[in-house]
Scaffold this active site. Structure first.
Site, short mmCIF file in Angstrom:
data_model
loop_
_atom_site.label_atom_id
_atom_site.label_comp_id
_atom_site.label_asym_id
_atom_site.label_seq_id
_atom_site.Cartn_x
_atom_site.Cartn_y
_atom_site.Cartn_z
N TYR A 143 0.65 -1.26 0.09
CA TYR A 143 -0.16 -0.08 -0.14
C TYR A 143 0.86 1.28 -0.07
CZ TYR A 143 -4.02 -3.08 1.12
OH TYR A 143 -4.94 -3.84 1.08
N LYS A 194 3.39 -15.29 1.54
CA LYS A 194 3.44 -16.25 0.45
C LYS A 194 4.92 -16.23 0.28
CE LYS A 194 0.42 -16.65 -2.25
NZ LYS A 194 -0.14 -18.10 -2.60
N ASP A 227 -2.89 -17.84 1.32
CA ASP A 227 -4.10 -18.39 0.79
C ASP A 227 -4.84 -19.34 1.71
OD1 ASP A 227 -1.78 -19.79 -0.14
OD2 ASP A 227 -2.63 -20.32 -1.99
N ASP A 251 -5.09 -7.06 5.67
CA ASP A 251 -6.22 -6.39 5.56
C ASP A 251 -7.54 -7.23 4.89
OD1 ASP A 251 -8.27 -4.33 4.69
OD2 ASP A 251 -7.14 -3.66 2.99
N ASP A 255 -10.64 -8.90 7.87
CA ASP A 255 -12.20 -8.94 7.69
C ASP A 255 -12.96 -10.36 7.39
OD1 ASP A 255 -12.22 -6.05 7.37
OD2 ASP A 255 -12.78 -5.86 5.44
#
Ligand code: NAD
Length: 370
Positions: A143, A194, A227, A251, A255
């Site tokens: 970001y 990852k 994942d 992020d 959620d």
């Protein structure tokens, strides 16, 4: 009597002031009933600050935020300010707080209260008793990484660029927060990246492992690809205690974890910064939800997310775990008694207003402390 804690309270916009009124009643309750005292100052942020001062947060308010022991925020934003340029929108006030206070670790607990098990979209046996904590790196990663932008290519097409970048100190400081938290909870950390396809993930895994070996080998550490973590969170979320991950994965995963528990009106959060020369860690506590303009001013808002954010402040900024337990127990008992605000109301439960939820929680605190 311990010395008073200095708090800056920023109710903000929409339902922010309504829910904060109820939380202030609980802060006052602690002030008069428990060993801990608070010096509380209230100020403006977001649209409320724009209306009064023309900016979403003033330098004077920022100065206060930088010097108090902790900041408690309601929510910012609303349709009234939607057409303002990006640089002066209400959300910029919140972004400036996070940036100037260098809040690099975002703590998002996902806790499923027994009384609300049926509010989750998952089976009761999967979420009942759930208590996990996601620690998301908040100031680095893709970001913020450079280079970034959208560029025109010679063939007339365009290319969008963002850069995932992490340095050793950025990884180490957020991992330290996660390991320290784990020691106060179930003593397990799962580090998520990852590493199979990203060099920043390889570095993340190596640095977390090194820190673990050097300073935290009493804590159980595991590693998981992001994942797989997304799948495991909906398959068997109770396998986790503390998850630590980067900005982008955090992020999304926070959620996902939040929705395991049902309602936005129940979800607290904390953002922590570095430790200053006085040994004090900068901190901002706020509910996950926004200003909910659709229900503002109608007594419909659930104050529990903001109240649980205050409980997190007691636990993580002031080391007052038993006082935090008291708040959480009061919330739990009120929910068990069947009293619910509109967002969590269920067949057979009693629908109450924002203020009545405050009344019920204060009465329960009185009962528990008697
Ligand atoms: P929102 O979280 O404000 O509301 C989403 C839905 O959840 C709405 O239906 C709302 O009524 C409900 N809801 C939220 N909190 C609730 C509570 N405590 N009790 C009962 N119901 C609750 O998200 P949104 O509608 O996308 O955004 C509204 C405004 O809030 C926008 O201006 C947005 O930019 C801002 N926002 C601010 C923050 C923040 O301050 N941290 C976060 C998200 C959104």
């Amino acid at each position: 009597m311990a010395s008073n804690k200095k708090l800056l309270v920023l109710p903000g916009d929409g339902i922010g002031p309504e829910v904060m009124t109820q939380v202030r009643r609980v802060v006052d309750w602690f002030d008069t009933r428990q060993a801990v005292g608070f010096d509380l100052e209230e100020d403006l942020v977001g649209g409320a600050a724009i209306d009064k001062h023309g900016v979403p947060i003033t330098d004077a308010t920022m100065d206060k935020a930088m010097t108090v022991d902790s900041v408690l925020l309601g929510a910012v934003g609303g349709p009234k300010w939607d057409d303002l340029p990006f640089e002066v929108k209400p959300e910029r006030g919140l972004l400036r707080l996070r940036k100037d206070m260098q809040l690099f670790a975002n703590l998002r607990p996902a806790l499923c209260f027994d009384a609300l098990v049926s509010a989750s979209t998952l089976k009761p046996e999967v979420v009942s008793g759930l208590d996990i904590m996601i620690v998301r790196e908040l100031t680095g990663g893709v970001y913020f990484g450079e280079p970034r932008g959208i560029e025109n290519l010679p063939d007339g097409s365009r290319r969008g660029i963002n850069t995932q970048v992490y340095t050793t100190p950025e990884i180490v400081r957020v991992a330290q927060v996660a390991f320290d938290l784990a020691r106060k909870r179930g003593n397990r950390v799962c580090s998520v990246e990852k590493a199979n396809v990203m060099e920043s993930g390889v570095l993340w895994r190596e640095e977390v492992s090194k820190l673990h070996a050097a300073e935290y080998n009493d804590v159980e550490l595991s590693h998981m690809y992001a994942d797989n973590c997304a799948m495991q969170l909906v398959r068997d979320p109770k396998q986790f205690d503390v998850i630590v991950t980067d900005n982008l994965f955090g992020d999304i995963l926070s959620d996902t974890a939040a929705m395991l528990t049902g309602s936005l009106g129940m979800l607290p959060s904390a953002s922590l910064g570095g430790i200053d020369a006085q040994g004090r860690r900068k901190s901002l506590y706020e509910p996950v939800h926004g200003s909910a303009p659709d229900i503002a001013g109608q007594g419909l808002a659930n104050p529990i997310a903001t109240l649980l954010s205050f409980a997190m402040m007691l636990r993580y900024s002031f080391d007052l775990g038993s006082d935090a337990d008291l708040v959480e127990q009061a919330v739990q008992n009120v929910l068990n008694s069947g009293k619910r605000t509109a967002d969590i109301v269920a067949p057979g439960s009693e629908r109450i207003s924002t203020g009545q939820m405050g009344d019920a929680i204060l009465a329960e605190l009185d009962r528990l402390a008697a």
